[in-house]
Design a protein around this motif. Structure first.
Motif, PDB file in Angstrom:
ATOM      1  N   GLN A  21       0.837  -1.189   0.000  1.00  0.00           N
ATOM      2  CA  GLN A  21       0.000   0.000   0.000  1.00  0.00           C
ATOM      3  C   GLN A  21       0.882   1.253   0.000  1.00  0.00           C
ATOM      4  O   GLN A  21       2.085   1.175   0.228  1.00  0.00           O
ATOM      5  CB  GLN A  21      -0.911   0.000   1.232  1.00  0.00           C
ATOM      6  N   VAL A  68      -5.522  12.751  -1.461  1.00  0.00           N
ATOM      7  CA  VAL A  68      -5.906  11.340  -1.480  1.00  0.00           C
ATOM      8  C   VAL A  68      -6.604  11.034  -0.166  1.00  0.00           C
ATOM      9  O   VAL A  68      -5.995  11.098   0.908  1.00  0.00           O
ATOM     10  CB  VAL A  68      -4.673  10.437  -1.680  1.00  0.00           C
ATOM     11  N   THR A  81      -3.669   4.211   0.394  1.00  0.00           N
ATOM     12  CA  THR A  81      -4.337   3.838  -0.855  1.00  0.00           C
ATOM     13  C   THR A  81      -3.695   2.594  -1.448  1.00  0.00           C
ATOM     14  O   THR A  81      -2.511   2.313  -1.215  1.00  0.00           O
ATOM     15  CB  THR A  81      -4.268   4.990  -1.876  1.00  0.00           C
ATOM     16  N   THR A  82      -4.486   1.855  -2.218  1.00  0.00           N
ATOM     17  CA  THR A  82      -3.984   0.691  -2.955  1.00  0.00           C
ATOM     18  C   THR A  82      -3.824   1.007  -4.441  1.00  0.00           C
ATOM     19  O   THR A  82      -3.650   0.089  -5.242  1.00  0.00           O
ATOM     20  CB  THR A  82      -4.934  -0.507  -2.793  1.00  0.00           C
ATOM     21  N   ASP A  83      -3.884   2.291  -4.817  1.00  0.00           N
ATOM     22  CA  ASP A  83      -3.756   2.681  -6.223  1.00  0.00           C
ATOM     23  C   ASP A  83      -2.432   2.169  -6.788  1.00  0.00           C
ATOM     24  O   ASP A  83      -1.357   2.533  -6.300  1.00  0.00           O
ATOM     25  CB  ASP A  83      -3.820   4.206  -6.330  1.00  0.00           C
ATOM     26  N   ARG A  94      -0.806   2.712  -9.674  1.00  0.00           N
ATOM     27  CA  ARG A  94       0.058   3.676 -10.345  1.00  0.00           C
ATOM     28  C   ARG A  94       0.822   4.514  -9.319  1.00  0.00           C
ATOM     29  O   ARG A  94       2.013   4.786  -9.496  1.00  0.00           O
ATOM     30  CB  ARG A  94      -0.770   4.582 -11.255  1.00  0.00           C
ATOM     31  N   LEU A  95       0.156   4.909  -8.244  1.00  0.00           N
ATOM     32  CA  LEU A  95       0.824   5.694  -7.213  1.00  0.00           C
ATOM     33  C   LEU A  95       1.857   4.849  -6.476  1.00  0.00           C
ATOM     34  O   LEU A  95       2.935   5.343  -6.116  1.00  0.00           O
ATOM     35  CB  LEU A  95      -0.197   6.265  -6.236  1.00  0.00           C
ATOM     36  N   ASN A  98      -3.660  11.672 -10.322  1.00  0.00           N
ATOM     37  CA  ASN A  98      -4.557  10.638 -10.826  1.00  0.00           C
ATOM     38  C   ASN A  98      -5.265   9.907  -9.680  1.00  0.00           C
ATOM     39  O   ASN A  98      -6.474   9.650  -9.736  1.00  0.00           O
ATOM     40  CB  ASN A  98      -3.766   9.644 -11.672  1.00  0.00           C
ATOM     41  N   ALA A  99      -4.506   9.594  -8.619  1.00  0.00           N
ATOM     42  CA  ALA A  99      -5.078   8.867  -7.486  1.00  0.00           C
ATOM     43  C   ALA A  99      -6.101   9.699  -6.732  1.00  0.00           C
ATOM     44  O   ALA A  99      -7.003   9.158  -6.093  1.00  0.00           O
ATOM     45  CB  ALA A  99      -3.967   8.415  -6.542  1.00  0.00           C
TER      46      ALA A  99
END
Length: 275
Positions: free
Chosen positions: A67, A111, A116-118, A120-121, A154-155
């Motif tokens: 994460q 965010v 977060t589990t994004d 890309r980030l 993006n996130a």
């Protein structure tokens, strides 16, 4: 990293001095690590081992390996271990002005939740922690910052409003990278050649060529090094001729690009050619 600071017999912090608005740390803690505090930077990082907990925006958050933690500037938070085994993590602190240079005046990304589990980030944070070292090339650092800022944007779910990308400018930068791949190249140079500002160029290059200017440059160097290795040039000489600082510098990028070290790749390639 330089400047190790030991807080306790088993707890430690290793930090790098701030460079161009960015600071990096790696640390290990048992129990309570930090009391409630705030700072005027983004704190973006990865838990490497264990369970990391912190109070943030009226809730207790938990970060696990895989994460990404994103603490917004000026938000109060603390830090502690979630288990008796302690936790190890890496964090990068980025001045909001550095993010704004990339995003060009859009609102600072936020965010929700602090964790977060994004994907890309997560990837951009890994890259930033790896590339934004004190000995990194200027373009390497700028690429990492741009990638982190764009992934953060993006996130956050921000609506994209930028102008149309400029293909001709990105194409001029690409041609310059081909002609100069064995030398150190800065984003300022590419901006001058392309006729764009540095961060617009960095965004547009990704749009048209699917990768950052620095990674594009490194791949051209690796292609040149592989060709020389196949001709019998030693690894150390191929690294120098292709534009890498030394053999270990080339090996690090080679493994990241291809998943194996250059000596093994050469052995496997030579065996296949001989067969």
């Amino acid at each position: 990293m330089d400047g190790d600071t030991r807080k306790a017999q088993s707890d430690w912090i290793s930090r790098s001095e701030s460079t161009h608005g960015v600071e990096r740390i790696e640390a290990f803690f048992h129990g309570n690590a930090y009391s409630m505090h705030r700072h005027d930077t983004y704190a973006i990082g990865l838990t490497l081992a264990g369970v990391q907990c912190f109070h943030y925006r009226r809730g207790l958050r938990t970060s696990l390996p895989g994460q990404t933690m994103v603490l917004h500037p000026d938000e109060v938070h603390d830090g502690q271990a979630g288990t008796n085994e302690g936790f190890r993590y890496q964090m990068i602190y980025v001045q909001p002005a550095a993010i704004q240079e990339v995003l060009g005046g859009r609102p600072l990304p936020f965010v929700e939740g602090g964790v977060t589990t994004d994907p890309r980030l997560f990837e951009a944070t890994q890259t930033a922690l790896r590339q934004m070292r004190g000995d990194a090339e200027p373009l390497e650092r700028d690429d990492a910052l741009a990638g982190l800022a764009l992934a953060l944007d993006n996130a956050s779910g921000a609506r994209q409003t930028r102008k149309s990308a400029d293909f001709a400018a990105a194409q001029r930068a690409r041609e310059y990278l081909h002609a100069s791949c064995t030398h150190t190249v800065t984003l300022d140079e590419l901006a001058l050649v392309s006729g764009q500002d540095r961060w617009s160029l960095s965004r547009d290059f990704r749009t048209f060529y699917g990768t950052s200017p620095y990674h594009y440059l490194v791949m051209r160097r690796l292609e040149a090094a592989r060709a020389m290795m196949l001709r019998g040039v030693s690894l150390v000489d191929a690294a120098a001729a292709a534009g890498f600082a030394d053999q270990s510098h080339m090996t690090r990028h080679f493994r990241h690009a291809y998943g194996i070290p250059p000596a093994r790749w050469l052995a496997m390639t030579s065996d296949r050619r001989a067969g």
